[in-house]
Design an enzyme around this catalytic site. Sequence first.
Site, PDB file in Angstrom:
ATOM      1  N   CYS A 137      -2.177   9.094   2.293  1.00 39.37           N
ATOM      2  CA  CYS A 137      -1.797   8.535   0.984  1.00 39.37           C
ATOM      3  C   CYS A 137      -2.835   8.883  -0.077  1.00 39.37           C
ATOM      4  O   CYS A 137      -2.496   9.231  -1.202  1.00 39.37           O
ATOM      5  CB  CYS A 137      -1.639   7.030   1.091  1.00 39.37           C
ATOM      6  SG  CYS A 137      -3.028   6.236   1.900  1.00 39.37           S
ATOM      7  N   GLU A 169       0.888  -1.177   0.000  1.00 46.90           N
ATOM      8  CA  GLU A 169       0.000   0.000   0.000  1.00 46.90           C
ATOM      9  C   GLU A 169       0.919   1.218   0.000  1.00 46.90           C
ATOM     10  O   GLU A 169       1.485   1.559   1.036  1.00 46.90           O
ATOM     11  CB  GLU A 169      -0.865   0.014   1.262  1.00 46.90           C
ATOM     12  CG  GLU A 169      -1.789  -1.181   1.409  1.00 46.90           C
ATOM     13  CD  GLU A 169      -3.048  -1.047   0.587  1.00 46.90           C
ATOM     14  OE1 GLU A 169      -3.192  -0.055  -0.149  1.00 46.90           O
ATOM     15  OE2 GLU A 169      -3.882  -1.959   0.670  1.00 46.90           O
TER      16      GLU A 169
HETATM   17  P1  NAP Z   1       8.281   5.361   4.558  1.00 49.72           P
HETATM   18  O1  NAP Z   1       9.484   6.170   4.789  1.00 49.72           O
HETATM   19  O2  NAP Z   1       8.276   4.405   3.442  1.00 49.72           O
HETATM   20  O3  NAP Z   1       7.991   4.626   5.952  1.00 49.72           O
HETATM   21  C1  NAP Z   1       6.949   3.688   6.091  1.00 49.72           C
HETATM   22  C2  NAP Z   1       7.477   2.503   6.874  1.00 49.72           C
HETATM   23  O4  NAP Z   1       8.449   1.816   6.101  1.00 49.72           O
HETATM   24  C3  NAP Z   1       8.188   2.894   8.169  1.00 49.72           C
HETATM   25  O5  NAP Z   1       7.957   1.898   9.131  1.00 49.72           O
HETATM   26  C4  NAP Z   1       9.643   2.909   7.756  1.00 49.72           C
HETATM   27  O6  NAP Z   1      10.515   2.730   8.816  1.00 49.72           O
HETATM   28  C5  NAP Z   1       9.667   1.732   6.814  1.00 49.72           C
HETATM   29  N1  NAP Z   1      10.726   1.734   5.837  1.00 49.72           N
HETATM   30  C6  NAP Z   1      11.092   2.719   4.999  1.00 49.72           C
HETATM   31  N2  NAP Z   1      12.081   2.306   4.182  1.00 49.72           N
HETATM   32  C7  NAP Z   1      12.342   1.029   4.533  1.00 49.72           C
HETATM   33  C8  NAP Z   1      13.276   0.058   4.072  1.00 49.72           C
HETATM   34  N3  NAP Z   1      14.120   0.301   3.086  1.00 49.72           N
HETATM   35  N4  NAP Z   1      13.290  -1.145   4.667  1.00 49.72           N
HETATM   36  C9  NAP Z   1      12.427  -1.425   5.683  1.00 49.72           C
HETATM   37  N5  NAP Z   1      11.527  -0.549   6.152  1.00 49.72           N
HETATM   38  C10 NAP Z   1      11.483   0.660   5.587  1.00 49.72           C
HETATM   39  O7  NAP Z   1       6.998   6.210   4.374  1.00 49.72           O
HETATM   40  P2  NAP Z   1       6.706   7.633   4.932  1.00 49.72           P
HETATM   41  O8  NAP Z   1       7.182   8.615   3.953  1.00 49.72           O
HETATM   42  O9  NAP Z   1       7.126   7.776   6.329  1.00 49.72           O
HETATM   43  O10 NAP Z   1       5.110   7.507   4.951  1.00 49.72           O
HETATM   44  C11 NAP Z   1       4.320   8.068   4.036  1.00 49.72           C
HETATM   45  C12 NAP Z   1       4.171   7.241   2.775  1.00 49.72           C
HETATM   46  O11 NAP Z   1       3.306   6.154   3.024  1.00 49.72           O
HETATM   47  C13 NAP Z   1       3.517   8.082   1.700  1.00 49.72           C
HETATM   48  O12 NAP Z   1       4.065   7.829   0.441  1.00 49.72           O
HETATM   49  C14 NAP Z   1       2.080   7.619   1.769  1.00 49.72           C
HETATM   50  O13 NAP Z   1       1.367   7.877   0.604  1.00 49.72           O
HETATM   51  C15 NAP Z   1       2.239   6.170   2.084  1.00 49.72           C
HETATM   52  N6  NAP Z   1       1.019   5.611   2.681  1.00 49.72           N
HETATM   53  C16 NAP Z   1       0.258   4.758   1.952  1.00 49.72           C
HETATM   54  C17 NAP Z   1      -0.922   4.238   2.473  1.00 49.72           C
HETATM   55  C18 NAP Z   1      -1.776   3.301   1.669  1.00 49.72           C
HETATM   56  O14 NAP Z   1      -2.598   2.623   2.254  1.00 49.72           O
HETATM   57  N7  NAP Z   1      -1.623   3.213   0.363  1.00 49.72           N
HETATM   58  C19 NAP Z   1      -1.328   4.596   3.756  1.00 49.72           C
HETATM   59  C20 NAP Z   1      -0.536   5.476   4.478  1.00 49.72           C
HETATM   60  C21 NAP Z   1       0.637   5.965   3.931  1.00 49.72           C
HETATM   61  P3  NAP Z   1      11.353   3.951   9.434  1.00 49.72           P
HETATM   62  O15 NAP Z   1      10.352   4.930   9.952  1.00 49.72           O
HETATM   63  O16 NAP Z   1      12.154   3.316  10.501  1.00 49.72           O
HETATM   64  O17 NAP Z   1      12.170   4.511   8.312  1.00 49.72           O
END
Ligand code: NAP
Length: 460
Positions: free
Chosen positions: A262, A228
């Site tokens: 998102c 997602e």
């Molecule tokens: P993010 O950096 O990808 O973080 C989300 C989760 O992934 C966190 O727990 C983060 O851990 C982990 N993570 C990131 N890179 C990783 C890697 N290489 N290996 C393992 N874990 C990893 O996302 P964000 O920017 O904080 O959150 C917002 C994003 O989420 C936006 O793009 C939003 O659109 C999307 N989102 C999508 C939905 C949906 O249902 N489609 C819902 C909500 C949000 P750390 O915090 O420790 O880095």
Amino acid sequence: MAYQSINPATGKQTESFKELTAAELESKLAKAEACYKTWKRTSYAERAVIIAKAAKLLREQADTFATTMTKEMGKRISEARGEVLFSADILDYYAEKAEGFLAPDTLDPKMGEAHMESSPIGVVFCVEPWNFPYYQLARVAGPHLMAGNTLVIKHAGCVPQCAIAFEKLLLDAGAPEGLYTNLVISHDQSNAVVDDVRIKGVALTGSVAAGRSIASRAGQALKPSSMELGGSDAFIVLEDADMDHAVKWAVWGRMYNCGQTCCAAKRFIIVDSVADEFLEKFTAALSALEAGDPIDEKTTLGPLSTEGALVQLLAQVNAAVKGGAKVVLGGKRIERAGSYMEPTILTDVKPGNPAFRDEFFGPVAMFFRVKDEAAAIALANDSDFGLGGSVFTKDVERGKRVASQIETGMMFINNISWSDAELPFGGIKDSGYGRELGDMGIQAFVNKKLVRYVKADAPL
Ligand code: NAP
């Protein structure tokens, strides 16, 4: 790097948590696996007792859960309370419906009889984002625990107290040790968890970059996954829309959760004949929002989740302006303690501008003027993302025809009330694959097994 709890309304750190050692992580995975061996044999009714109790406790302690969230990632308190109650609804929904969703399906083969049955697959690893600190957890805990799996969860590094609170919630509700386990781990440790032979499925909600990294790792290990990811949803206003209704949803759709959703409305695509009126009313409504402490019920504009999120958003706005965009509202940091951004509207974002294909994860709206409905559809589809979108028109049948032509996983007509326990949630293209919530959400990590049977003495 430790997980840090920093109040984004003040910039002050309140807690910090060390990542697990290798031995601690191993012990938690072993307990999740051991728990699975007994949990998979429990009845739906036995599972439902725990999941429904967790829902009840969430409701009873809604203010405490909401306050933790508001202080940790800045969500306005009324929105935080709403998220807690919605999370309880999701848990209740699966406690009640899981057995029916996973009941055997009778098939009609040419020879003998057959059915499909659903069984759990084991320990599922979920990586979750900070923007909905409890809802995201309920979205995986409700279905996958009711299906008979156990969960190990890596929550985002900036919401460790929410993560701990949700784990405690399940323990308080009677969950056996290992049923639901919060892991404070690094990205490298996450990779090792994906690779671990005890992990049988992987779910991630987060950015496209995180999705690519974890999905490829899961693919290499041939494990089922659901992703997602981000979105840049179109908000289409046709010439026959009820303008005041559309503007109200536009403000909510862009500003709910301070724009950090998102499936928020991110690209406002307005048919020319009503574009000026929309822009004027939308600008006035966004200008009226006032920054304040998100714990104060009267505050209409809270901070972004972290200072890093604000810095990134400001850099994106600057790059957009360099690329030719015009700022008609906002565009800057709000000068006060904490990580606040002015509600911002960008116009003149043309293909080739980095902003055209970017996701703005905060209170930044892109405004596009188009000739007609066909141009609106074409622009809406000119995106790498495909999560959701909305169309505003007094003619609902017309809205449905437009919705059918938009390449996304979800469409909303005259509303953008994105999420309900009953409604499958998810996207296509760079927004990922798989669906959470609804009937589809519980099917992601179960073995759909075919069983065919004939009489013992049936001829070959
Ligand atoms: P993010 O950096 O990808 O973080 C989300 C989760 O992934 C966190 O727990 C983060 O851990 C982990 N993570 C990131 N890179 C990783 C890697 N290489 N290996 C393992 N874990 C990893 O996302 P964000 O920017 O904080 O959150 C917002 C994003 O989420 C936006 O793009 C939003 O659109 C999307 N989102 C999508 C939905 C949906 O249902 N489609 C819902 C909500 C949000 P750390 O915090 O420790 O880095």
